[in-house]
Design a protein around this motif. Structure first.
Motif, short mmCIF file in Angstrom:
data_model
loop_
_atom_site.label_atom_id
_atom_site.label_comp_id
_atom_site.label_asym_id
_atom_site.label_seq_id
_atom_site.Cartn_x
_atom_site.Cartn_y
_atom_site.Cartn_z
N LEU A 1 58.33 45.25 -43.40
CA LEU A 1 57.86 45.15 -44.78
C LEU A 1 58.86 44.35 -45.60
O LEU A 1 60.05 44.32 -45.28
CB LEU A 1 57.70 46.54 -45.39
CG LEU A 1 56.73 47.50 -44.72
CD1 LEU A 1 56.82 48.87 -45.39
CD2 LEU A 1 55.32 46.96 -44.77
N GLY A 2 58.40 43.72 -46.69
CA GLY A 2 59.34 43.04 -47.56
C GLY A 2 58.90 41.70 -48.11
O GLY A 2 59.72 40.97 -48.67
N SER A 3 57.62 41.36 -48.02
CA SER A 3 57.13 40.16 -48.70
C SER A 3 57.00 40.46 -50.19
O SER A 3 56.98 41.62 -50.61
CB SER A 3 55.77 39.73 -48.14
OG SER A 3 54.76 40.67 -48.52
N LEU A 4 56.90 39.43 -51.00
CA LEU A 4 56.74 39.65 -52.44
C LEU A 4 55.48 40.46 -52.73
O LEU A 4 55.49 41.36 -53.58
CB LEU A 4 56.69 38.31 -53.18
CG LEU A 4 57.90 37.39 -53.10
CD1 LEU A 4 57.78 36.28 -54.13
CD2 LEU A 4 59.21 38.13 -53.25
N ASP A 5 54.40 40.15 -52.03
CA ASP A 5 53.15 40.88 -52.26
C ASP A 5 53.29 42.35 -51.89
O ASP A 5 52.79 43.24 -52.60
CB ASP A 5 52.01 40.24 -51.45
CG ASP A 5 51.54 38.93 -52.05
OD1 ASP A 5 51.75 38.72 -53.26
OD2 ASP A 5 50.96 38.12 -51.30
N GLU A 6 53.99 42.63 -50.79
CA GLU A 6 54.16 44.03 -50.37
C GLU A 6 55.04 44.79 -51.34
O GLU A 6 54.74 45.95 -51.68
CB GLU A 6 54.76 44.07 -48.96
CG GLU A 6 53.76 43.65 -47.89
CD GLU A 6 54.38 43.46 -46.53
OE1 GLU A 6 53.64 43.55 -45.53
OE2 GLU A 6 55.59 43.18 -46.46
N LEU A 7 56.10 44.16 -51.83
CA LEU A 7 56.96 44.84 -52.80
C LEU A 7 56.21 45.07 -54.11
O LEU A 7 56.41 46.10 -54.77
CB LEU A 7 58.24 44.03 -53.03
CG LEU A 7 59.11 43.80 -51.80
CD1 LEU A 7 60.43 43.14 -52.19
CD2 LEU A 7 59.38 45.12 -51.07
N ARG A 8 55.35 44.14 -54.47
CA ARG A 8 54.50 44.34 -55.66
C ARG A 8 53.59 45.55 -55.46
O ARG A 8 53.40 46.36 -56.39
CB ARG A 8 53.68 43.07 -55.92
CG ARG A 8 52.51 43.21 -56.90
CD ARG A 8 52.97 43.52 -58.30
NE ARG A 8 51.84 43.83 -59.17
CZ ARG A 8 51.34 42.99 -60.07
NH1 ARG A 8 51.86 41.78 -60.21
NH2 ARG A 8 50.34 43.35 -60.83
N GLN A 9 53.02 45.70 -54.28
CA GLN A 9 52.14 46.84 -54.01
C GLN A 9 52.89 48.17 -54.14
O GLN A 9 52.35 49.15 -54.66
CB GLN A 9 51.55 46.71 -52.60
CG GLN A 9 50.51 45.61 -52.45
CD GLN A 9 50.01 45.49 -51.03
OE1 GLN A 9 49.48 46.45 -50.48
NE2 GLN A 9 50.20 44.33 -50.43
N VAL A 10 54.14 48.20 -53.67
CA VAL A 10 54.93 49.43 -53.78
C VAL A 10 55.14 49.79 -55.24
O VAL A 10 54.97 50.95 -55.66
CB VAL A 10 56.28 49.28 -53.06
CG1 VAL A 10 57.17 50.51 -53.30
CG2 VAL A 10 56.08 49.07 -51.57
#
Length: 284
Positions: free
Chosen positions: A151-160
């Motif tokens: 994990l750790g793309s910008l989109d994934e961090l935004r989702q968190v």
């Protein structure tokens, strides 16, 4: 410019201040405990008192802690999740006791269930950071290279952050090698502008707190996490110069995690970064 490196605190926090000054640093990062295990050295009241005095005297700011690599905050229920929760809770308190500003973590790993892993990551942060930790250090989720199961793309961090309802206790740590490997071409000011525009859109720039300044041994878009010394990787001096002289990226506290053989070598790395700053200033 706030520029430093990842240093050891094995000999004590006051000694880490002296190490920082020897390499020309005014900030540094350290592991909260053994990066490949779970043991943490005890930091007593006397050491904390001396540390706070030396830190103030030598203008060391900010202080960035880093959770060990063995912690997987996105692990499913079981021993790995219990270990991650315990380390996160304990180390937040330990960093709070020494007055550290930030604690950085890799977001976590999964086995193909990315959406579920993001939900688990948000839950462990909710339980161990947001509940009862209002005045502790800010937790920073690090951008990653995009290796399989990571994990750790910008989109994934935004989702968190969406799942957590955007709490002030959680922010973002950038890593130049990881971003480059993930496909962000930071070799020019235009490429840096593109990244910053995406950061502003997804997070707001006020949530971006720390920058890991590393050259990349792996090529653009390779999704491989391989660091290199400043100017000696795929980013090269061109890319490092573009980053550190960018009006936003260059304003962030920068921590070197390059592949030096001993900590004193970070002094050469820091000198090289500062030289690239001066070169751009002279050109202007």
């Amino acid at each position: 410019m706030r520029l430093g490196a990842h240093l050891s605190i094995a000999q004590g926090l006051p000694q880490a201040v002296l190490m920082a000054k020897r390499i020309g640093a005014n900030t540094f990062q350290y592991f909260t405990r053994n990066p490949r295990g779970g043991r943490a050295r005890q930091i007593g009241e006397t050491e904390i008192k001396e540390w706070l005095e030396e830190r103030a005297r030598n203008d060391i700011y900010p202080v960035v802690a880093h959770l060990p690599y063995t912690v997987n905050l996105a692990a499913p229920p079981g021993k790995l999740r219990d270990f991650a929760a315990s380390v996160l809770q304990e180390d937040l308190e330990r960093v709070k006791l020494i007055g550290g500003e930030y604690i950085v973590t890799h977001p976590g790993r999964h086995k193909g269930d990315a959406a579920e892993a993001l939900t688990r990551l948000a839950a462990i942060i909710q339980e161990n950071v947001l509940e009862g930790q209002e005045h502790g250090p800010m937790l920073l989720l690090e951008t990653m290279a995009g290796q399989t199961g990571e994990l750790g793309s910008l989109d994934e961090l935004r989702q968190v952050l969406d799942l957590l309802d955007w709490p002030p206790q959680v922010g973002i740590c950038l890593d130049s090698a990881h971003l480059f490997a993930a496909g962000w071409n930071l070799k020019s000011s235009a490429g840096c502008d593109d990244l910053v525009a995406a950061l502003e859109d997804k997070f707001g720039l006020e949530r971006i707190k720390v920058f890991h300044l590393n050259d990349s041994l792996a090529p653009l878009g390779s999704n491989r996490d391989r660091h290199a010394c400043i100017g000696e990787g795929e980013l090269g001096e061109e890319g490092i110069s573009a980053i550190i002289n960018h009006p936003f990226l260059g304003s962030l506290p920068m921590i070197l995690e390059t592949t030096v053989e001993k900590y004193e070598d970070y002094g050469k790395e820091i000198a090289r970064v500062l030289s690239l700053c001066r070169q751009r200033a002279e050109e202007i």
